[in-house]
Enzyme design. Sequence first.
Site, PDB file in Angstrom:
ATOM      1  CE  LYS A 133      -4.618  -0.467   4.358  1.00  0.00           C
ATOM      2  NZ  LYS A 133      -4.586   0.941   4.766  1.00  0.00           N
ATOM      3  CD  GLU A 191      -2.143   2.429   9.501  1.00  0.00           C
ATOM      4  OE1 GLU A 191      -2.206   1.180   9.511  1.00  0.00           O
ATOM      5  OE2 GLU A 191      -2.704   3.134   8.649  1.00  0.00           O
TER       6      GLU A 191
HETATM    7  O1  LIG Z   1      -6.807   2.105   6.239  1.00  0.00           O
HETATM    8  C1  LIG Z   1      -7.782   1.468   6.590  1.00  0.00           C
HETATM    9  C2  LIG Z   1      -8.916   1.997   7.292  1.00  0.00           C
HETATM   10  O2  LIG Z   1      -8.673   3.222   7.910  1.00  0.00           O
HETATM   11  C3  LIG Z   1      -9.422   1.020   8.309  1.00  0.00           C
HETATM   12  O3  LIG Z   1     -10.678   0.711   7.944  1.00  0.00           O
HETATM   13  P1  LIG Z   1     -11.815   0.492   9.030  1.00  0.00           P
HETATM   14  O4  LIG Z   1     -12.100   1.822   9.647  1.00  0.00           O
HETATM   15  O5  LIG Z   1     -12.938  -0.052   8.224  1.00  0.00           O
HETATM   16  O6  LIG Z   1     -11.292  -0.498  10.056  1.00  0.00           O
END
Ligand SMILES: O=C[C@H](O)COP(=O)(O)O
Length: 200
Positions: free
Chosen positions: A135, A45
């Site tokens: 999500k 993503e």
């Molecule tokens: O959209 C969610 C975040 O970008 C992902 O979080 P993270 O960097 O803590 O894995």
Amino acid sequence: MADLTDYFDRTLGGAPVMAILRGLPPARTVELAERAWDSGLGAVEVPVQDAEGLESLHRTVEAGRRRGRPVGAGTVVTADLVRQVAAAGAEFTVAPGTDPRVAAASAAAGLAHLPGVATASDVQQAVSLGLTWVKAFPASVLGPDWFRAMRGPFPRVRFVATGGIDSANAADYLAAGASAVAVGSALEDLAAVDRLAALV
Ligand SMILES: O=C[C@H](O)COP(=O)(O)O
């Protein structure tokens, strides 16, 4: 219109780790996407919060096409952004929350959609929109017990634990009932990619 109901079953069902490549220069985004694909992670993503994010998405889609790997767009919060990422070649959209307009625009563009949820009401709304995969964000704040609790009322919903997931805690969330995990900042540690790939 393509049948998108089992899209995430196909992409994440057998390889339950998604890489989120947020806020990186395009070349670095492609480099980490290649690394994720080499390791067998199920999906990539690229969040599109700004012009650089859209450029990273474009470049990663091109790299994914060369390898036959799908790329999704993250932080898609408006119908207009859905149309932009569809034009860029994204196969799916991810949003931080559940918004019927973004869900409808994604369906109209032929893109699978992963809405963000953090409460039972959010999950119920996603289900009523016909969405099965969601999500769960921010997962590290919700905690593994949140996932255990949600399995009761929503046994058919597939949760992607997102936010604060790393190679040390990912297995705890999968054991608690998450169907997949999505990992962003922890991917900067390349050794972590290999540890996460061991979950695939
Ligand atoms: O959209 C969610 C975040 O970008 C992902 O979080 P993270 O960097 O803590 O894995």
